[in-house]
Design an enzyme around this catalytic site. Structure first.
Site, PDB file in Angstrom:
ATOM      1  N   SER A  48       0.836  -1.202   0.000  1.00  0.00           N
ATOM      2  CA  SER A  48       0.000   0.000   0.000  1.00  0.00           C
ATOM      3  C   SER A  48       0.869   1.250   0.000  1.00  0.00           C
ATOM      4  O   SER A  48       1.972   1.255   0.573  1.00  0.00           O
ATOM      5  CB  SER A  48      -0.853  -0.025   1.271  1.00  0.00           C
ATOM      6  OG  SER A  48      -1.439   1.225   1.488  1.00  0.00           O
ATOM      7  N   TYR A 101      -2.444  -1.352  10.759  1.00  0.00           N
ATOM      8  CA  TYR A 101      -2.655  -1.883   9.415  1.00  0.00           C
ATOM      9  C   TYR A 101      -1.448  -1.540   8.519  1.00  0.00           C
ATOM     10  O   TYR A 101      -0.887  -2.398   7.848  1.00  0.00           O
ATOM     11  CB  TYR A 101      -3.940  -1.296   8.810  1.00  0.00           C
ATOM     12  CG  TYR A 101      -3.982  -1.411   7.313  1.00  0.00           C
ATOM     13  CD1 TYR A 101      -4.264  -2.628   6.706  1.00  0.00           C
ATOM     14  CD2 TYR A 101      -3.685  -0.316   6.502  1.00  0.00           C
ATOM     15  CE1 TYR A 101      -4.255  -2.742   5.323  1.00  0.00           C
ATOM     16  CE2 TYR A 101      -3.678  -0.426   5.123  1.00  0.00           C
ATOM     17  CZ  TYR A 101      -3.967  -1.635   4.540  1.00  0.00           C
ATOM     18  OH  TYR A 101      -3.940  -1.753   3.179  1.00  0.00           O
ATOM     19  N   LYS A 154       1.743  -3.892   6.545  1.00  0.00           N
ATOM     20  CA  LYS A 154       2.207  -3.829   5.150  1.00  0.00           C
ATOM     21  C   LYS A 154       3.722  -3.598   5.109  1.00  0.00           C
ATOM     22  O   LYS A 154       4.435  -4.201   4.323  1.00  0.00           O
ATOM     23  CB  LYS A 154       1.469  -2.723   4.383  1.00  0.00           C
ATOM     24  CG  LYS A 154      -0.015  -3.015   4.186  1.00  0.00           C
ATOM     25  CD  LYS A 154      -0.245  -4.287   3.368  1.00  0.00           C
ATOM     26  CE  LYS A 154      -1.670  -4.719   3.305  1.00  0.00           C
ATOM     27  NZ  LYS A 154      -1.871  -6.053   2.725  1.00  0.00           N
TER      28      LYS A 154
HETATM   29  N1  UFG Z   1     -13.049  10.778   3.349  1.00  0.00           N
HETATM   30  C1  UFG Z   1     -14.024  11.685   3.673  1.00  0.00           C
HETATM   31  N2  UFG Z   1     -15.222  11.203   4.087  1.00  0.00           N
HETATM   32  C2  UFG Z   1     -15.496   9.877   4.218  1.00  0.00           C
HETATM   33  C3  UFG Z   1     -14.487   8.957   3.883  1.00  0.00           C
HETATM   34  C4  UFG Z   1     -13.267   9.441   3.466  1.00  0.00           C
HETATM   35  O1  UFG Z   1     -13.826  12.881   3.576  1.00  0.00           O
HETATM   36  O2  UFG Z   1     -16.600   9.527   4.631  1.00  0.00           O
HETATM   37  C5  UFG Z   1     -11.755  11.274   2.875  1.00  0.00           C
HETATM   38  C6  UFG Z   1     -10.606  10.885   3.799  1.00  0.00           C
HETATM   39  O3  UFG Z   1     -10.490  11.790   4.853  1.00  0.00           O
HETATM   40  C7  UFG Z   1      -9.442  10.922   2.811  1.00  0.00           C
HETATM   41  C8  UFG Z   1     -10.069  10.518   1.485  1.00  0.00           C
HETATM   42  O4  UFG Z   1     -11.459  10.682   1.637  1.00  0.00           O
HETATM   43  O5  UFG Z   1      -8.973  12.225   2.703  1.00  0.00           O
HETATM   44  C9  UFG Z   1      -9.793   9.071   1.136  1.00  0.00           C
HETATM   45  O6  UFG Z   1     -10.147   8.272   2.252  1.00  0.00           O
HETATM   46  P1  UFG Z   1     -10.331   6.700   2.165  1.00  0.00           P
HETATM   47  O7  UFG Z   1     -10.747   6.243   3.519  1.00  0.00           O
HETATM   48  O8  UFG Z   1     -11.190   6.348   1.011  1.00  0.00           O
HETATM   49  O9  UFG Z   1      -8.876   6.203   1.803  1.00  0.00           O
HETATM   50  P2  UFG Z   1      -7.498   6.417   2.586  1.00  0.00           P
HETATM   51  O10 UFG Z   1      -6.655   7.238   1.697  1.00  0.00           O
HETATM   52  O11 UFG Z   1      -7.673   6.878   3.960  1.00  0.00           O
HETATM   53  O12 UFG Z   1      -7.021   4.924   2.769  1.00  0.00           O
HETATM   54  C10 UFG Z   1      -6.878   4.083   1.700  1.00  0.00           C
HETATM   55  C11 UFG Z   1      -7.196   2.645   2.117  1.00  0.00           C
HETATM   56  C12 UFG Z   1      -6.147   2.100   3.028  1.00  0.00           C
HETATM   57  C13 UFG Z   1      -4.783   2.349   2.480  1.00  0.00           C
HETATM   58  C14 UFG Z   1      -4.609   3.798   2.192  1.00  0.00           C
HETATM   59  C15 UFG Z   1      -3.280   4.095   1.608  1.00  0.00           C
HETATM   60  O13 UFG Z   1      -8.456   2.573   2.753  1.00  0.00           O
HETATM   61  O14 UFG Z   1      -6.364   0.715   3.147  1.00  0.00           O
HETATM   62  O15 UFG Z   1      -5.590   4.202   1.259  1.00  0.00           O
HETATM   63  O16 UFG Z   1      -3.022   5.444   1.707  1.00  0.00           O
HETATM   64  F1  UFG Z   1      -3.824   1.983   3.337  1.00  0.00           F
END
Ligand code: UFG
Length: 365
Positions: free
Chosen positions: A152, A177, A181
């Site tokens: 990741s 998590y 990785k």
């Molecule tokens: N976000 C919101 N509202 C929500 C959900 C997410 O604003 O309801 C925002 C988060 O704050 C973030 C962006 O959308 O800025 C992306 O969030 P995600 O949860 O979709 O993805 P992440 O980047 O946090 O995490 C993902 C995967 C992980 C992985 C990571 C690597 O879920 O498993 O990318 O950076 F490790």
């Protein structure tokens, strides 16, 4: 041309094999896909099949649904080879390696909820690292050396510079998590430096979208943590409003930036990595590749693009920052293009259309 033969028995569960009608199935190289019923795993099963490989799926449905198999079979037009089992159980690997000549392995199976990993660290270390070790032991025992590992972009943490390349320093993990990785990558590097293994770690950016048929897609259990499933569930009326976590970040519109990659592009990256492993035929080989689009989009851009391409208006509101979020990360993907000959080709708009098509076909809860 792959060798083809008539099969009478292709769909298998752990305890009860059942026979489907005789089918013509090509005896192409078999690829063990752990977590093959999951989001990225199931789409990769499709791409592997399209590329002429025969996937052998191992999954315990801990974060997926048996209906995925029906979706896969509808897309592929033939039964998939499936084993229900736990990836920590060396017995299931012995059974698979004995019953099939496995040419390579793609290891997806892992827990992936960042928040949960902080509350239940032992569960994450035990499962994510335990399954990797059980798999490596079995591979060694059965003389199987080719492995692709799901890593990741979380390993880059909050990078000092974007886009990140594979040489960008790995930062201390901000979640259990993420640490599984990082440790997973370290284990694999050590293994490949002294044992006859040939291993690639793919560092995924943010996978979104669904197969264009709408027959498989992302099916989070409970309230989605990730952005796009939350957006599609809000569009479907399952959630009232999407909260955008923070609009005071130092980015052009104040919201976080990520590299959103269509899951089918990501799936095809696994085929490219596999072909590369088969081509290099090198023991003690280990390498890592970024798998993203090379472009960053803000959370607000994702929500607005979803509205535009699907002709909708998803209610959104701004809320406080989510703890642990990095501000901005996207990948430099030159190495994947040069070495694997792979590049993402689908747009964010396409991914968001496909995500909605998938959500829209699901029965309303
Ligand atoms: N976000 C919101 N509202 C929500 C959900 C997410 O604003 O309801 C925002 C988060 O704050 C973030 C962006 O959308 O800025 C992306 O969030 P995600 O949860 O979709 O993805 P992440 O980047 O946090 O995490 C993902 C995967 C992980 C992985 C990571 C690597 O879920 O498993 O990318 O950076 F490790």
């Amino acid at each position: 041309m792959p060798k083809c033969t008539y099969y009478t028995h292709s769909f298998v569960t752990a305890n009860m094999p059942f026979v489907t009608s005789p089918l013509l199935i090509c005896q192409a190289m078999k690829i063990l896909v752990t977590g093959g019923a999951g989001f990225i795993g199931s789409h990769t099963v499709v791409s592997l099949s399209e590329a002429g490989f025969t996937p052998v799926i191992l999954d315990n449905f801990s974060n997926s649904n048996p209906e995925v198999l029906a979706g896969l079979e509808a897309i592929l037009g033939y039964p998939v080879i499936f084993y229900e089992g736990d990836c920590n159980d060396s017995g299931i690997y012995s059974r698979i390696f004995t019953e099939h000549e496995i040419g390579s392995i793609i290891h997806f199976a892992a827990y992936k909820a960042v928040g949960e990993s902080m509350e239940q660290p032992l569960k994450y270390y035990r499962n994510n690292l335990g399954s990797l070790l059980a798999l490596l032991d079995s591979m060694q025992q059965h003389g199987a050396g080719n492995l692709i590992f799901s890593s990741s972009c979380t390993v880059y943490g909050e990078p000092d510079q974007v886009p990140v390349t594979e040489n960008t320093p790995v930062k201390p993990a901000s979640s259990v998590y993420g640490n599984t990785k990082q440790i997973g990558e370290e284990i694999l590097q050590d293994v490949a430096s002294s044992l006859p293994f040939s291993i690639i770690s793919l560092r995924y950016f943010n996978p979104v979208g669904a197969h264009p048929s709408g027959l498989i897609g992302e099916l989070p259990i409970g309230v989605p943590n990730n952005l796009v499933p939350f957006v599609t569930q809000t569009a479907a009326g399952i959630r009232e409003v999407i909260t955008i976590f923070g609009n005071d970040y130092p980015t052009p519109d104040g919201t976080c930036i990520r590299d959103y990659i269509h899951v089918m592009d990501l799936a095809e990256a696994h085929v490219a990595a596999l072909n590369h492993l088969l081509k290099v035929k090198r023991e003690k080989y280990y390498d890592v590749f970024n798998v993203g689009t090379g472009t960053g989009n803000s959370v607000l851009e994702v929500v607005n693009t979803f509205d535009q391409v699907n002709n909708m208006h998803v209610a959104h509101q701004f809320g406080p920052r989510r703890s642990g979020d990095v501000i901005a990360v996207w990948g430099n993907v030159d190495k994947s293009a040069e070495v694997l000959g792979w590049k993402a080709s689908r747009s964010l708009a396409q991914a968001l259309k496909d995500a909605w098509n998938w959500q829209n076909r699901l029965p309303k809860p």
